[in-house]
Design a protein around this motif. Structure first.
Motif, PDB file in Angstrom:
ATOM      1  N   GLY A 413      58.794 -84.945  32.955  1.00 47.82           N
ATOM      2  CA  GLY A 413      59.286 -84.182  31.811  1.00 47.82           C
ATOM      3  C   GLY A 413      58.346 -83.081  31.355  1.00 47.82           C
ATOM      4  O   GLY A 413      58.274 -82.777  30.165  1.00 47.82           O
ATOM      5  N   ALA A 414      57.650 -82.442  32.290  1.00 48.46           N
ATOM      6  CA  ALA A 414      56.699 -81.389  31.932  1.00 48.46           C
ATOM      7  C   ALA A 414      57.403 -80.043  31.807  1.00 48.46           C
ATOM      8  O   ALA A 414      58.154 -79.635  32.692  1.00 48.46           O
ATOM      9  N   MET A 415      57.138 -79.348  30.721  1.00 46.16           N
ATOM     10  CA  MET A 415      57.641 -77.992  30.570  1.00 46.16           C
ATOM     11  C   MET A 415      56.813 -77.040  31.433  1.00 46.16           C
ATOM     12  O   MET A 415      55.665 -77.312  31.761  1.00 46.16           O
ATOM     13  N   GLY A 416      57.428 -75.928  31.808  1.00 43.49           N
ATOM     14  CA  GLY A 416      56.721 -74.916  32.575  1.00 43.49           C
ATOM     15  C   GLY A 416      56.704 -75.139  34.067  1.00 43.49           C
ATOM     16  O   GLY A 416      56.062 -74.380  34.801  1.00 43.49           O
ATOM     17  N   TYR A 417      57.426 -76.140  34.558  1.00 38.83           N
ATOM     18  CA  TYR A 417      57.380 -76.488  35.979  1.00 38.83           C
ATOM     19  C   TYR A 417      58.304 -75.616  36.830  1.00 38.83           C
ATOM     20  O   TYR A 417      58.014 -75.327  37.987  1.00 38.83           O
ATOM     21  N   GLY A 418      59.433 -75.195  36.278  1.00 38.33           N
ATOM     22  CA  GLY A 418      60.487 -74.587  37.082  1.00 38.33           C
ATOM     23  C   GLY A 418      60.083 -73.332  37.820  1.00 38.33           C
ATOM     24  O   GLY A 418      60.356 -73.195  39.021  1.00 38.33           O
ATOM     25  N   VAL A 419      59.452 -72.376  37.150  1.00 40.61           N
ATOM     26  CA  VAL A 419      59.093 -71.112  37.802  1.00 40.61           C
ATOM     27  C   VAL A 419      58.047 -71.323  38.889  1.00 40.61           C
ATOM     28  O   VAL A 419      58.229 -70.857  40.022  1.00 40.61           O
ATOM     29  N   PRO A 420      56.919 -72.028  38.635  1.00 42.40           N
ATOM     30  CA  PRO A 420      55.968 -72.270  39.726  1.00 42.40           C
ATOM     31  C   PRO A 420      56.595 -73.030  40.895  1.00 42.40           C
ATOM     32  O   PRO A 420      56.327 -72.720  42.065  1.00 42.40           O
ATOM     33  N   ALA A 421      57.434 -74.038  40.611  1.00 42.97           N
ATOM     34  CA  ALA A 421      58.081 -74.788  41.681  1.00 42.97           C
ATOM     35  C   ALA A 421      58.981 -73.888  42.507  1.00 42.97           C
ATOM     36  O   ALA A 421      59.036 -74.007  43.743  1.00 42.97           O
ATOM     37  N   ALA A 422      59.695 -72.987  41.853  1.00 44.69           N
ATOM     38  CA  ALA A 422      60.580 -72.075  42.570  1.00 44.69           C
ATOM     39  C   ALA A 422      59.784 -71.126  43.465  1.00 44.69           C
ATOM     40  O   ALA A 422      60.224 -70.792  44.571  1.00 44.69           O
ATOM     41  N   ILE A 423      58.624 -70.683  43.008  1.00 43.18           N
ATOM     42  CA  ILE A 423      57.787 -69.821  43.839  1.00 43.18           C
ATOM     43  C   ILE A 423      57.328 -70.584  45.080  1.00 43.18           C
ATOM     44  O   ILE A 423      57.384 -70.075  46.206  1.00 43.18           O
ATOM     45  N   ALA A 424      56.883 -71.826  44.886  1.00 42.00           N
ATOM     46  CA  ALA A 424      56.470 -72.646  46.029  1.00 42.00           C
ATOM     47  C   ALA A 424      57.637 -72.845  46.992  1.00 42.00           C
ATOM     48  O   ALA A 424      57.466 -72.797  48.214  1.00 42.00           O
ATOM     49  N   ASN A 446      54.840 -70.668  31.802  1.00 34.17           N
ATOM     50  CA  ASN A 446      54.294 -70.201  33.080  1.00 34.17           C
ATOM     51  C   ASN A 446      54.991 -68.949  33.587  1.00 34.17           C
ATOM     52  O   ASN A 446      54.967 -68.682  34.796  1.00 34.17           O
ATOM     53  N   GLY A 447      55.580 -68.175  32.672  1.00 37.20           N
ATOM     54  CA  GLY A 447      56.246 -66.950  33.077  1.00 37.20           C
ATOM     55  C   GLY A 447      55.322 -65.949  33.733  1.00 37.20           C
ATOM     56  O   GLY A 447      55.772 -65.097  34.511  1.00 37.20           O
ATOM     57  N   GLN A 448      54.023 -66.052  33.455  1.00 38.77           N
ATOM     58  CA  GLN A 448      53.077 -65.113  34.069  1.00 38.77           C
ATOM     59  C   GLN A 448      53.032 -65.262  35.585  1.00 38.77           C
ATOM     60  O   GLN A 448      52.571 -64.360  36.297  1.00 38.77           O
ATOM     61  N   GLU A 449      53.520 -66.394  36.113  1.00 42.22           N
ATOM     62  CA  GLU A 449      53.485 -66.575  37.560  1.00 42.22           C
ATOM     63  C   GLU A 449      54.494 -65.694  38.285  1.00 42.22           C
ATOM     64  O   GLU A 449      54.510 -65.666  39.527  1.00 42.22           O
ATOM     65  N   LEU A 450      55.311 -64.941  37.553  1.00 42.73           N
ATOM     66  CA  LEU A 450      56.116 -63.916  38.213  1.00 42.73           C
ATOM     67  C   LEU A 450      55.216 -62.925  38.943  1.00 42.73           C
ATOM     68  O   LEU A 450      55.613 -62.342  39.958  1.00 42.73           O
ATOM     69  N   ALA A 451      53.997 -62.737  38.441  1.00 45.02           N
ATOM     70  CA  ALA A 451      53.041 -61.879  39.141  1.00 45.02           C
ATOM     71  C   ALA A 451      52.696 -62.463  40.507  1.00 45.02           C
ATOM     72  O   ALA A 451      52.527 -61.732  41.491  1.00 45.02           O
ATOM     73  N   THR A 452      52.572 -63.787  40.581  1.00 44.78           N
ATOM     74  CA  THR A 452      52.309 -64.444  41.865  1.00 44.78           C
ATOM     75  C   THR A 452      53.493 -64.254  42.802  1.00 44.78           C
ATOM     76  O   THR A 452      53.320 -63.954  43.991  1.00 44.78           O
ATOM     77  N   ALA A 453      54.708 -64.421  42.279  1.00 44.46           N
ATOM     78  CA  ALA A 453      55.904 -64.233  43.097  1.00 44.46           C
ATOM     79  C   ALA A 453      55.966 -62.816  43.648  1.00 44.46           C
ATOM     80  O   ALA A 453      56.282 -62.605  44.833  1.00 44.46           O
ATOM     81  N   ALA A 454      55.670 -61.826  42.807  1.00 39.74           N
ATOM     82  CA  ALA A 454      55.718 -60.434  43.241  1.00 39.74           C
ATOM     83  C   ALA A 454      54.646 -60.155  44.282  1.00 39.74           C
ATOM     84  O   ALA A 454      54.898 -59.493  45.309  1.00 39.74           O
ATOM     85  N   GLN A 455      53.439 -60.652  44.048  1.00 39.86           N
ATOM     86  CA  GLN A 455      52.330 -60.376  44.961  1.00 39.86           C
ATOM     87  C   GLN A 455      52.579 -60.955  46.350  1.00 39.86           C
ATOM     88  O   GLN A 455      52.204 -60.357  47.362  1.00 39.86           O
ATOM     89  N   HIS A 456      53.242 -62.103  46.401  1.00 39.03           N
ATOM     90  CA  HIS A 456      53.434 -62.782  47.688  1.00 39.03           C
ATOM     91  C   HIS A 456      54.848 -62.605  48.239  1.00 39.03           C
ATOM     92  O   HIS A 456      55.217 -63.273  49.214  1.00 39.03           O
ATOM     93  N   GLY A 457      55.629 -61.709  47.645  1.00 40.34           N
ATOM     94  CA  GLY A 457      56.926 -61.364  48.198  1.00 40.34           C
ATOM     95  C   GLY A 457      57.957 -62.466  48.164  1.00 40.34           C
ATOM     96  O   GLY A 457      58.780 -62.588  49.080  1.00 40.34           O
TER      97      GLY A 457
END
Length: 553
Positions: A413-424, A446-457
């Motif tokens: 039940g952790a918040m913030g998991y969805g975006v990082p998991a989707a990037i992985a 964890n919305g800032q991880e959109l930068a990770t998604a963009a950087q790694h395509g």
């Protein structure tokens, strides 16, 4: 193989990761493990280094990667702030039974126990959260520690391991032999136990199986499908394990957890025999240990789990079987003795079909209708990723999950998991459709991880469900303190504009009929796509319940 050339500790460690099969790791860099980063510079053909923006994102991505591959997801963070930020992913990996290894760069050996810069006692900090916590003080033993970490993470009930790396140890140069790749130890099924289980099934009138969890694989689900359909045995999935069993099976009964089908709850409560296969029967699956009580009077319990320590730990068990899940399900499917026949499996599936059929709730933006549109446009093997929040209930209820892995959602039940998991997921399966579903509060963790998604395509679609509040807490608040909202209101940014800052294609949606056209446009594109769905706090749960319905009369 034996390697006699002198290497730094960082090089030895990187080589062990390659031997164990690591092809990707997640990190926020730190000065405490520069020697590892330097070693990775020469090994980019073997290991991809995914550079993240916050250590919580690092550990969530590693946890999700482990859930998808069955091998430990690998995370590197620095001491102090890095390790404390990353601890959330270790907790999720523990409660979700997912293999993961967190490496933490630490102070030099000579400075230990002086409360040096960012120093933390990691043995005490991570002891309750991980299967094993250890510090590598001798670079000569790095191969031994890495092999043991992998073996520990994948064996029995999978889970997280934490290894602490003194920064000076990583710079030592020496010659040491490598360790070979480790594999999960075989754990066959006891024939006598299987015979006893079949005798209990033959004596049952109204059994049900609750499945999914530790050591589960797509293969296990397929074998169990054959076994269950032959008997007509209803199969319910544990909380957020809905991809463990084919949802189109004639005996699939739906999922337990938060907001399940009331008919399924009654079916479990009135079952005379429960088979828990892989599931721990935790608090969420059992609704606070009430759907099935730990002593379950009037019911028999057969508990099958890969870790013998889990059996009889909470629930009184009439028959305990310690076995690998794929091995158990394969053995069950091949069982050639006369199998009993039950009629309740088909009935349970029909009840699930009725429960998962769209029900309009009258909201300006009906999330049930949005899920229906996704069912029309998205491939069957779409990977749905979500964190915590009532918003996820619409997908848990109305979305038919495809083959594993197609649901990445934390049972912790952790918040913030969805975006990082989707990037992985997007990096692990670049040819599959990946969707992150996040609430407004959930997304901004964890919305800032959109930068990770963009950087790694990464190619992924993000749905931000924005009701300007912490909806789940508001729901509980309305139950206990009616019409007195406090601490749950949020003032949000324009999420579409936020997404554009990372190069995403975005659209804002406020009416139900706007969703399908926007989704069609998003599906026609690649890269990051973000749909900002503005919803009404009045509609908190799937099925149309309004805020006022939670208030005590």
């Amino acid at each position: 193989m034996t390697e006699r050339k002198k290497r730094t500790g960082g090089e030895i460690l990187a080589d062990q990761l390659i031997i164990q099969g690591c092809d990707r790791l997640f990190t926020v860099p730190g000065e405490s493990f520069l020697a590892v980063l330097d070693a990775l510079h020469d090994r980019t053909d073997a290991i991809e280094t995914v550079i993240c923006r916050q250590e919580g994102g690092v550990s969530f991505m590693a946890c999700a990667d482990g859930a998808m591959t069955g091998q430990p997801g690998i995370a590197f963070v620095t001491r102090g702030p890095g390790a404390t930020n990353a601890s959330i992913g270790v907790h999720v990996a523990h409660q979700d039974s997912q293999p993961m290894i967190l490496f933490i760069g630490d102070v030099a050996r000579s400075d230990r126990d002086r409360e040096g810069f960012q120093e933390v006692d990691f043995m005490q900090m991570f002891g309750p959260l991980a299967k094993w916590v250890a510090r590598i003080d001798d670079a000569q033993r790095i191969p031994e520690y890495i092999a043991r970490a992998y073996a520990t993470a994948i064996s029995g009930r999978p889970g997280p391991v934490v290894l602490v790396l003194p920064e000076d140890m990583l710079r030592d140069r020496l010659a040491t032999p490598d360790r070979p790749k480790v594999t999960r130890p075989a754990q066959p099924v006891c024939t006598d136990a299987m015979q006893q289980m079949m005798a209990m099934l033959r004596a049952a009138q109204n059994p049900i199986a609750i499945i999914g969890g530790a050591d589960w694989t797509q293969e296990a689900g397929k074998h169990l499908q054959s076994f269950a359909e032959t008997m007509g045995l209803p199969i319910a999935c544990a909380f957020r394990r809905q991809d463990a069993f084919p949802n189109d099976s004639a005996v699939y009964a739906g999922n337990l957890g938060y907001g399940p089908n009331p008919q399924l709850i009654e079916r479990v409560k009135h079952a005379d025999l429960i088979l828990a296969i892989g599931a721990r029967l935790g608090e969420a699956t059992t609704d606070g240990y009430t759907v099935i009580s730990p002593d379950h009077p009037g019911q028999k319990l057969i508990h099958i789990h890969p870790d013998p320590n889990e059996l009889n730990s909470v629930y009184r068990t009439d028959l305990a079987i310690a076995a690998d899940m794929p091995e158990f399900c394969k053995t069950a499917a091949l069982w050639d003795d006369a199998l009993p026949r039950f009629g309740n499996g088909v009935e349970a599936h029909q009840q699930w079909l009725q429960w998962s059929a769209l029900q309009e709730n009258g909201a300006a933006l009906d999330l049930g209708a949005c899920v229906a549109a996704m069912r029309q446009s998205c491939p069957a093997d779409t990977i749905i990723c979500n964190g915590a929040g009532n918003f996820s209930g619409w997908w848990h209820r109305y979305w038919p999950y495809g083959p594993m892995p197609s649901q990445l959602a934390p049972t912790a039940g952790a918040m913030g998991y969805g975006v990082p998991a989707a990037i992985a997921a997007a990096l692990r399966f670049p040819d599959r459709n990946v969707v992150a579903v996040a609430g407004d509060g959930d997304f901004l963790m964890n919305g800032q991880e959109l930068a990770t998604a963009a950087q790694h395509g990464a190619n992924l679609l993000i749905l931000v469900i924005d009701n300007s509040g912490y909806g789940t807490i508001r729901m509980h608040q309305e139950r206990d303190y009616p019409a007195r909202p406090s601490g749950t209101q949020l003032s949000n940014p324009d999420f579409a504009t936020f997404g554009k800052a990372f190069g995403a294609w975005t659209a804002t949606i406020e009416q139900t009929d706007e969703f399908a056209p926007a989704l069609e446009q998003a599906m026609a594109r690649t890269g990051i796509r973000l749909l900002h769905l503005k919803t009404d706090m009045e509609y908190l749960t799937a099925g149309g319940a309004r805020v006022s319905s939670f208030r005590k009369q």
